[in-house]
Design a protein around this motif. Structure first.
Motif, PDB file in Angstrom:
ATOM      1  N   ARG A 133       7.435   4.482  -3.709  1.00 21.12           N
ATOM      2  CA  ARG A 133       7.527   4.575  -5.301  1.00 21.12           C
ATOM      3  C   ARG A 133       6.769   2.784  -5.409  1.00 21.12           C
ATOM      4  NH1 ARG A 133      12.710   6.936  -7.052  1.00 21.12           N
ATOM      5  NH2 ARG A 133      11.992   7.226  -9.258  1.00 21.12           N
ATOM      6  N   SER A 134       6.824   3.112  -6.646  1.00 17.14           N
ATOM      7  CA  SER A 134       5.996   1.753  -7.102  1.00 17.14           C
ATOM      8  C   SER A 134       5.288   2.197  -8.316  1.00 17.14           C
ATOM      9  CB  SER A 134       4.091   2.391  -6.638  1.00 17.14           C
ATOM     10  OG  SER A 134       3.477   3.289  -7.235  1.00 17.14           O
ATOM     11  N   ILE A 185      -1.008  -1.992  -1.565  1.00 13.55           N
ATOM     12  CA  ILE A 185      -0.374  -1.469  -2.372  1.00 13.55           C
ATOM     13  C   ILE A 185       0.631  -2.000  -2.560  1.00 13.55           C
ATOM     14  CG2 ILE A 185       0.543   0.812  -2.663  1.00 13.55           C
ATOM     15  CD1 ILE A 185      -1.403   1.957  -0.651  1.00 13.55           C
ATOM     16  N   MET A 186       1.627  -2.536  -1.161  1.00 15.05           N
ATOM     17  CA  MET A 186       2.545  -4.009  -1.115  1.00 15.05           C
ATOM     18  C   MET A 186       2.459  -4.440  -2.828  1.00 15.05           C
ATOM     19  SD  MET A 186       5.655  -2.910   0.395  1.00 15.05           S
ATOM     20  CE  MET A 186       6.696  -3.494  -0.773  1.00 15.05           C
ATOM     21  N   PHE A 187       1.573  -5.445  -3.008  1.00 18.20           N
ATOM     22  CA  PHE A 187       1.562  -6.198  -3.367  1.00 18.20           C
ATOM     23  C   PHE A 187       1.250  -5.976  -4.811  1.00 18.20           C
ATOM     24  CE2 PHE A 187      -1.416 -10.062  -5.395  1.00 18.20           C
ATOM     25  CZ  PHE A 187      -0.391 -11.158  -5.596  1.00 18.20           C
ATOM     26  N   TYR A 188       0.722  -5.063  -5.043  1.00 19.37           N
ATOM     27  CA  TYR A 188       0.421  -4.233  -6.516  1.00 19.37           C
ATOM     28  C   TYR A 188       1.989  -4.366  -7.416  1.00 19.37           C
ATOM     29  CZ  TYR A 188       0.245  -0.055  -9.335  1.00 19.37           C
ATOM     30  OH  TYR A 188       0.488   0.614  -9.643  1.00 19.37           O
ATOM     31  N   ILE A 189       2.653  -3.192  -5.565  1.00 21.35           N
ATOM     32  CA  ILE A 189       3.942  -2.683  -5.775  1.00 21.35           C
ATOM     33  C   ILE A 189       4.788  -4.116  -6.495  1.00 21.35           C
ATOM     34  CG2 ILE A 189       6.333  -1.961  -4.887  1.00 21.35           C
ATOM     35  CD1 ILE A 189       4.439  -0.004  -3.268  1.00 21.35           C
ATOM     36  N   LYS A 190       4.776  -5.630  -5.681  1.00 19.55           N
ATOM     37  CA  LYS A 190       5.895  -6.404  -5.996  1.00 19.55           C
ATOM     38  C   LYS A 190       5.039  -6.880  -7.481  1.00 19.55           C
ATOM     39  CE  LYS A 190       6.997  -8.638  -2.625  1.00 19.55           C
ATOM     40  NZ  LYS A 190       7.089  -9.419  -1.169  1.00 19.55           N
ATOM     41  N   THR A 191       4.107  -7.147  -7.820  1.00 20.22           N
ATOM     42  CA  THR A 191       3.515  -8.066  -8.929  1.00 20.22           C
ATOM     43  C   THR A 191       3.346  -7.261  -9.900  1.00 20.22           C
ATOM     44  OG1 THR A 191       1.962  -7.691  -8.005  1.00 20.22           O
ATOM     45  CG2 THR A 191       3.125  -9.358  -7.486  1.00 20.22           C
ATOM     46  N   LEU A 220      -2.183 -17.116   0.922  1.00 25.54           N
ATOM     47  CA  LEU A 220      -0.672 -16.918   0.290  1.00 25.54           C
ATOM     48  C   LEU A 220       0.546 -16.916   1.104  1.00 25.54           C
ATOM     49  CD1 LEU A 220      -0.275 -14.658  -3.104  1.00 25.54           C
ATOM     50  CD2 LEU A 220      -1.296 -16.837  -3.451  1.00 25.54           C
ATOM     51  N   GLY A 221      -0.358 -16.845   2.243  1.00 27.42           N
ATOM     52  CA  GLY A 221       0.639 -16.944   3.623  1.00 27.42           C
ATOM     53  C   GLY A 221       1.653 -15.781   3.259  1.00 27.42           C
ATOM     54  N   ILE A 222       1.519 -14.303   2.926  1.00 30.39           N
ATOM     55  CA  ILE A 222       2.619 -13.752   2.527  1.00 30.39           C
ATOM     56  C   ILE A 222       2.125 -12.609   3.400  1.00 30.39           C
ATOM     57  CG2 ILE A 222       3.241 -14.351   0.487  1.00 30.39           C
ATOM     58  CD1 ILE A 222       1.752 -12.073  -0.958  1.00 30.39           C
ATOM     59  N   ASN A 223       0.833 -11.769   4.600  1.00 27.92           N
ATOM     60  CA  ASN A 223       0.587 -11.192   4.897  1.00 27.92           C
ATOM     61  C   ASN A 223       1.552 -10.451   5.399  1.00 27.92           C
ATOM     62  OD1 ASN A 223      -1.467 -10.600   3.553  1.00 27.92           O
ATOM     63  ND2 ASN A 223      -2.680 -11.504   4.671  1.00 27.92           N
ATOM     64  N   LYS A 224       2.041 -11.350   6.392  1.00 25.33           N
ATOM     65  CA  LYS A 224       3.326 -10.729   7.697  1.00 25.33           C
ATOM     66  C   LYS A 224       4.667  -9.780   6.781  1.00 25.33           C
ATOM     67  CE  LYS A 224       5.689 -11.585  11.769  1.00 25.33           C
ATOM     68  NZ  LYS A 224       6.887 -10.454  10.983  1.00 25.33           N
ATOM     69  N   ASP A 225       5.343 -10.557   5.777  1.00 30.94           N
ATOM     70  CA  ASP A 225       5.835  -9.994   4.973  1.00 30.94           C
ATOM     71  C   ASP A 225       5.434  -8.479   4.398  1.00 30.94           C
ATOM     72  OD1 ASP A 225       7.486 -12.190   5.675  1.00 30.94           O
ATOM     73  OD2 ASP A 225       7.312 -12.739   3.015  1.00 30.94           O
ATOM     74  N   LEU A 226       3.985  -8.581   3.925  1.00 27.76           N
ATOM     75  CA  LEU A 226       3.353  -7.522   2.888  1.00 27.76           C
ATOM     76  C   LEU A 226       3.726  -6.453   4.706  1.00 27.76           C
ATOM     77  CD1 LEU A 226       0.848  -9.016   0.558  1.00 27.76           C
ATOM     78  CD2 LEU A 226       3.368  -8.538  -0.163  1.00 27.76           C
ATOM     79  N   ASP A 227       2.686  -6.348   4.918  1.00 27.45           N
ATOM     80  CA  ASP A 227       2.637  -5.959   6.558  1.00 27.45           C
ATOM     81  C   ASP A 227       4.400  -5.127   7.208  1.00 27.45           C
ATOM     82  OD1 ASP A 227       0.211  -6.417   6.258  1.00 27.45           O
ATOM     83  OD2 ASP A 227       0.601  -7.640   8.818  1.00 27.45           O
ATOM     84  N   ASP A 228       5.353  -6.020   7.246  1.00 27.27           N
ATOM     85  CA  ASP A 228       6.564  -5.285   7.373  1.00 27.27           C
ATOM     86  C   ASP A 228       7.416  -4.788   6.780  1.00 27.27           C
ATOM     87  OD1 ASP A 228       6.699  -7.125   9.267  1.00 27.27           O
ATOM     88  OD2 ASP A 228       7.711  -8.401   9.143  1.00 27.27           O
TER      89      ASP A 228
END
Ligand code: SRM
Ligand SMILES: Cc1cc2nc3c(=O)[nH]c(=O)nc-3n(C[C@H](O)[C@H](O)[C@H](O)COP(=O)(O)OP(=O)(O)OC[C@H]3O[C@@H](n4cnc5c(N)ncnc54)[C@H](O)[C@@H]3O)c2cc1C
Ligand code: SF4
Ligand code: FES
Lengths: 126, 837
Positions: B671-672, B739-745, B775-783
């Motif tokens: 969900r988004s 998608i994850m970046f979109y969902i969060k922002t 932004l150094g967030i790719n690991k977070d986004l992937d997880d």
């Protein structure tokens, strides 16, 4: 036809209650949400506003498109006024006065509710 | 105490009352208003909105009580029949007499009906009052019952005629516009822009007939059947709306000997006084500078002048020049003209940009020295109208290369900010609100939202055209106060969605009630509840079943609610691939529960008309056949559309169906902020329309092209290229992060296309984030994405297997009966909801 259905709903003040109808046990009503009951030919939406610690009842019929849906709407408040939002087009109505808060639709009828030994009662004048 | 009588309770007559009661001096007067129409003044400018909901009250300028509360006697449904200037009194059609000290005529205009043979026939209408519209609606309904393809014409291709044309189209009739001149909107447009407009209107379905002089209205038995323009030149129509101009209602002036113009209208001077100094005329009845101004803004100004004059402030005068700039308010058709739209070469130069393929035309007229903007025309894209109009009105300097003002989106804007306007620039011309008024209401009176600024200044409450500019001014003014403009979720949360997302995560909050107690106020509402539900879903992948009363109805019952309170059922058909056995299962179940079935635009099957209590029964059977929920209700992944690809297609470069099935199963249930959709095409012929989706893959020589941020729907947009010729694993990785970046922002209910448009730095920035890890967030986004993928459950399975959830699916909690209010009628061997009588 639409009018005749609308006319079956008229607000009842606590003082005018002649019948306290034993509707259903409180467990049938979700927290901070509503469910619908039948009384004679009427459909009544009852809301368990847990956050306020209050119960409300109103007609289930939305005066916008005349659908029996209000019990499925979300409840909340608008400037301290408790309200229900119709699930179809999000018209909102005061749960106290029935007034349409975000438009100029007709007010909906509201009914008094009381709780006795875990049962929900709705007050009718007939 | 002196008495003022106002004759006419239209828009301008009302505005007179409003401006009058705002004056301290008004207490020394008695105000009595007469209106001939059966109701208090309403917003004629937005008359067409009446078709949408037939709600006359919503158009009211003010309810009848308002007049009483302000000490005004409002007498509606009573026409003033006569003025007796010698003893200063009027007589009404009900033969009542009233005396006056001042008389204000605000009788407006009526639609002009040209003297064509046959205009008296049934089915011929004008477009001016609510009663006119009611008549049209009733007549159109009768026509359509007899002939679903009935045609209707509008006589007149001006501003109003086009609006009427759209209205008859929306009523479901085949629309025809008949214009005498060789072009549309002859008063506002030059011939090239008019042609572009014509193309645009034809593309949305309006039929246009130019250079047509109507000789007679044909009829049968007193009803219109057609229009005749010349021998053998006939248009068959069963309804006609005349929109051929207006005629001032000056009969009272004529009969009482006031000076009137040759072509009608009561002559006034710049005090709004008629030839009798106790009588004023304002609005569409007033002939000022030998002209009738058929717009509300000048009428409102006139009302203001008349008020000032009557209370004794005689220095207030109507300016000599009146701005006639206009913007057409048809949805989907941008047309505007301002200042001097046509420009003789001796007075200035024109710069013209035209692109017929996109129905775009822009023209500006610039003074000979190239320093001032004199006017212009915009067709197809009028988004810069407010700014150009302001530059023109305030004589502001323009760039050396004036073409920058209209050339299509080069980087940055030639305009600068709305804050550069002078303080006395009129932003809202309907209510004459200046930039200074708006900014002052923010800076000094502490208004911070559109709603409160509108309430305090009345800006945006007229035609609403100034909304974007007012929003900009509020935002910029708040910035100068050092306040960042907060996107506030609603009155219960002083945070934006993104902030709330982070707060919930940081504090590990999982319940709406606790979140509200900890970081919000009050008891919530229908805006914050579903927004918070979506945040929880994205954070913890929790289904809608746990906190069901904070979900939108569709999520609460895991189905889309329909027009009559029944629901639809849509199982997932990943990639649109379905076996004959599954097709038969759907067929059997739909038949058993008597559901209307339709192939959707998302390559799957929708079954409509299920009653609340039937939903778990239907889903139980579907699940038994191996189906899962299609989440057609949630703000979540809908479908991934596929083309058949290299498996069958002779052009296919890769297996698009396999990819679509894989990716749809990967993202299902997530969900988004808004729904999102995908597409996979096997080659650049693009049969899956992947570039119209939130994410899309297209197979090319050497790999997959990855596109993001596309949208169909209300504001279509092609997706932008995120990466080229990458292998499948890389393609999935990039889209996971996107998608994850979109969902969060993103904001609540913001699709990826507008999100990407608002993202500072746009697609380049996004590439840097999801490809170069800036932004150094790719690991977070992937997880985070992997966690969502791993925790998927079918929420319908959960629902049918859990007795407490199943219990929600009942119409009454105290009776086994079902909702007897639901009725169906038959439709082409299936059924549909019955219309309400
Ligand atoms: C059933 C279907 C129409 C059909 O008969 O084909 C449909 C039906 C609805 N659409 Fe749609 N849309 C359907 C395909 C589309 C498409 C085409 C597509 O997906 O390829 C689009 C344009 C593509 C896009 O979204 O970019 C589409 C753009 C919309 C929009 C506008 C979204 C936008 O960004 O502007 C809405 C309104 C919204 O979501 O706010 C909408 C909303 C709706 C809702 C959910 C309105 C509502 O809340 O009741 C309709 C619910 C019907 C129901 O009860 O099941 N529907 N809708 C299609 C279902 C597809 C599916 O299998 O899930
Ligand atoms: C469909 C439509 C769309 C429009 N769109 C726009 C737009 O986008 N922008 C814009 O600026 N303008 C627009 N207009 C024009 C705008 O509505 C008018 O300029 C405005 O309504 C004029 O106001 P008024 O009060 O002068 O006249 P009216 O609104 O016509 O009011 C006059 C009133 O006086 C009453 N009356 C007349 N004679 C008597 C009498 N003897 N006794 C008692 N009462 C009497 C009439 O019944 C009427 O109610 C539009 C008009 C229409 C019809
Ligand atoms: S376009 Fe979509 S939302 Fe609009 S009526 Fe059709 S199905 Fe409903
Ligand atoms: S039916 Fe209730 S808001 Fe439309």
């Amino acid at each position: 036809m639409s009018l005749s259905i609308l006319n079956t709903y008229e607000s009842v003040a606590t003082n005018d209650v002649k019948v306290w109808f034993k509707a259903a046990p409180i467990s049938k009503f979700p927290k901070n949400g509503g469910a619908c009951i039948k009384y004679k030919d009427k459909q009544i939406a009852i809301f368990n506003f847990t956050r306020e610690g209050t119960w409300y009842a109103c007609q289930n019929l939305c005066p916008h498109k005349m659908e029996m849906v209000l019990s499925r709407g979300m409840i909340g408040e608008d400037n301290m006024e408790p309200k229900v939002a119709c699930p179809l087009h999000k018209n909102t109505f005061s749960l106290k006065t029935g007034e349409n808060l975000n438009g100029s639709l007709d007010a909906i009828a509201t009914y008094p509710v009381k709780i006795e030994s875990d049962f929900v009662y709705v007050g009718f004048s007939e | 105490m002196k008495t003022i009588l106002v004759v006419g309770n239209g828009m301008v007559g009302y505005k007179f009352c409003e401006k009058f009661v705002a004056k301290e001096e008004s207490k020394q007067f008695k105000l009595i208003v007469f209106g001939e129409e059966p109701r208090p003044a309403y917003d004629r400018v937005h008359l067409s909105e009446f078709f949408e909901n037939q709600d006359a009250k919503a158009l009211e300028m003010a309810p009848a009580e308002w007049y009483a509360e302000n000490g005004i006697d409002l007498i509606v449904d009573e026409r003033v029949a006569d003025i007796n200037r010698t003893n200063k009194s009027i007589t009404t059609a009900k033969d009542r007499e009233f005396s006056y000290d001042y008389l204000v005529l605000a009788t407006g205009s009526s639609a002009f009906v040209p003297p064509i043979k046959g205009v008296e026939k049934e089915g011929v209408f004008v477009y001016r009052t609510i009663e006119d519209l009611e008549g049209m609606l009733a007549y159109a309904a009768k026509l359509k019952a007899k002939n679903p393809n009935a045609k209707a014409a509008v006589l007149g291709g001006g501003l109003l005629g086009l609006e009427a044309g759209k209205a008859v189209m929306d009523m479901g009739l085949e629309p025809h516009i008949v214009e005498f001149a060789p072009k549309l909107m002859p008063r506002q447009l030059d011939s090239r822009s008019s042609q572009v407009l014509q193309l645009k209107l034809e593309s949305i379905g309006l039929n246009i007939h130019l250079s047509k002089a109507t000789n007679q209205i044909l009829g049968d038995d007193g009803y219109i059947t057609g229009m005749e323009f010349g021998e053998d030149d006939v248009l068959d129509v069963e309804m006609l709306v005349i929109s051929a101009g207006i005629r001032p209602r000056d009969e009272l002036g004529k009969n009482s000997g006031l000076e009137v113009g040759v072509r009608g209208g009561i002559v006034v001077d710049n005090k709004m006084q008629t030839s009798d100094s106790n009588i004023y005329a304002i609005g569409e009845i007033a002939l000022y500078n030998q002209m009738i101004y058929g717009l509300v803004a000048p009428g409102y100004d006139m009302a203001g002048i008349a008020v000032e004059q009557i209370i004794g402030k005689t220095e207030a005068l109507m300016p000599a020049a009146i701005d006639m700039s206009t913007k057409l308010k048809l949805i989907g058709v941008d047309v505007a003209s301002f200042g001097e739209p046509f420009m003789p070469a001796t007075k200035g130069h024109s710069i013209i940009f035209e692109n017929k393929t996109q129905h775009l035309y822009k023209r500006i007229n610039v003074s000979l020295d190239g320093k001032k903007l004199l006017g212009g025309i915009l067709v197809g894209d009028a988004s810069d109208y407010s700014m150009l109009h302001q530059i023109y009105l305030n004589g502001m300097p323009i760039p050396e290369d004036a073409s920058q003002l209209i050339l299509p989106a080069s980087e940055g804007s030639a305009f600068g900010s709305a804050m550069d306007l002078p303080d006395d620039a009129v932003i809202c011309s309907c209510e004459a609100v200046t930039k200074g008024n708006v900014c002052c209401s923010v800076l000094e009176d502490g208004n911070e939202t559109m709603k409160s600024v509108a309430k305090a200044t009345k800006a945006t409450t007229g035609c609403g055209g100034c909304k974007p500019m007012v929003a900009d001014l509020i935002k910029e003014s708040l910035k100068t106060l050092g306040k960042t403009v907060k996107e506030r979720l609603c009155e219960h949360f002083d945070y934006s969605r993104q902030e709330l997302f982070d707060l919930a995560k940081l504090k590990g909050l999982t319940d709406y009630d606790t979140l509200l107690d900890e970081v919000g106020t009050g008891n919530g509402c229908e805006v914050c509840k579903p927004a918070v539900a979506a945040i929880f879903a994205s954070l913890y992948n929790e289904t809608a079943n746990r906190q069901e009363t904070i979900q939108d109805t569709n999520d609460r019952y895991l189905a889309n609610i329909q027009r009559n309170g029944t629901y639809s059922v849509v199982p997932r058909v990943a990639g649109g691939e379905i076996t004959p056995k599954q097709l038969m299962a759907i067929g059997r179940i739909a038949q058993k529960y008597d559901l209307y079935t339709k192939i959707t635009g998302g390559q799957r099957i929708d079954m409509f008309g299920a009653k609340l209590h039937e939903l778990p029964l239907i889903w139980e059977e579907l699940i038994e056949e191996g189906f899962e929920t299609g989440q057609a209700y949630g703000k979540s992944l809908r479908t991934v559309k596929s083309c058949v690809g290299s498996t069958w297609c002779r052009y296919g470069m890769d297996e698009s169906v396999s990819f679509a099935v894989e990716i749809e199963n990967r993202y299902k249930g997530i969900r988004s902020p808004h729904k999102f959709k995908g597409g996979v095409s096997g080659c650049i012929r693009e049969c899956a329309e992947a570039r119209g989706k939130d994410f899309g893959f297209i197979a090319v020589e050497g790999g997959w092209n990855v596109y993001v941020g596309g949208n169909g729907g209300a504001t279509p947009k092609h997706a932008l290229l995120l990466a080229e010729k990458v292998d499948k694993e890389t393609a999935i990785k990039y889209v996971d992060r996107f998608i994850m970046f979109y969902i969060k922002t993103a904001q609540p209910l913001q699709r990826t296309a507008p999100w990407l448009e608002k993202l500072e730095g746009g697609i380049t920035y996004l590439q840097n984030v999801v490809i170069n890890d800036s932004l150094g967030i790719n690991k977070d986004l992937d997880d985070e994405m992997q966690a969502l993928v791993d925790s998927y459950v079918c929420e319908w399975k959960e629902a049918v297997e859990t007795p407490e959830i199943r219990e929600r699916y009942t119409h009454f909690v105290n009776s086994e009966e079902t909702d007897n209010n639901i009725e169906f009628v038959s439709l082409r061997d299936q059924k549909m909801p019955k219309e309400w009588a």
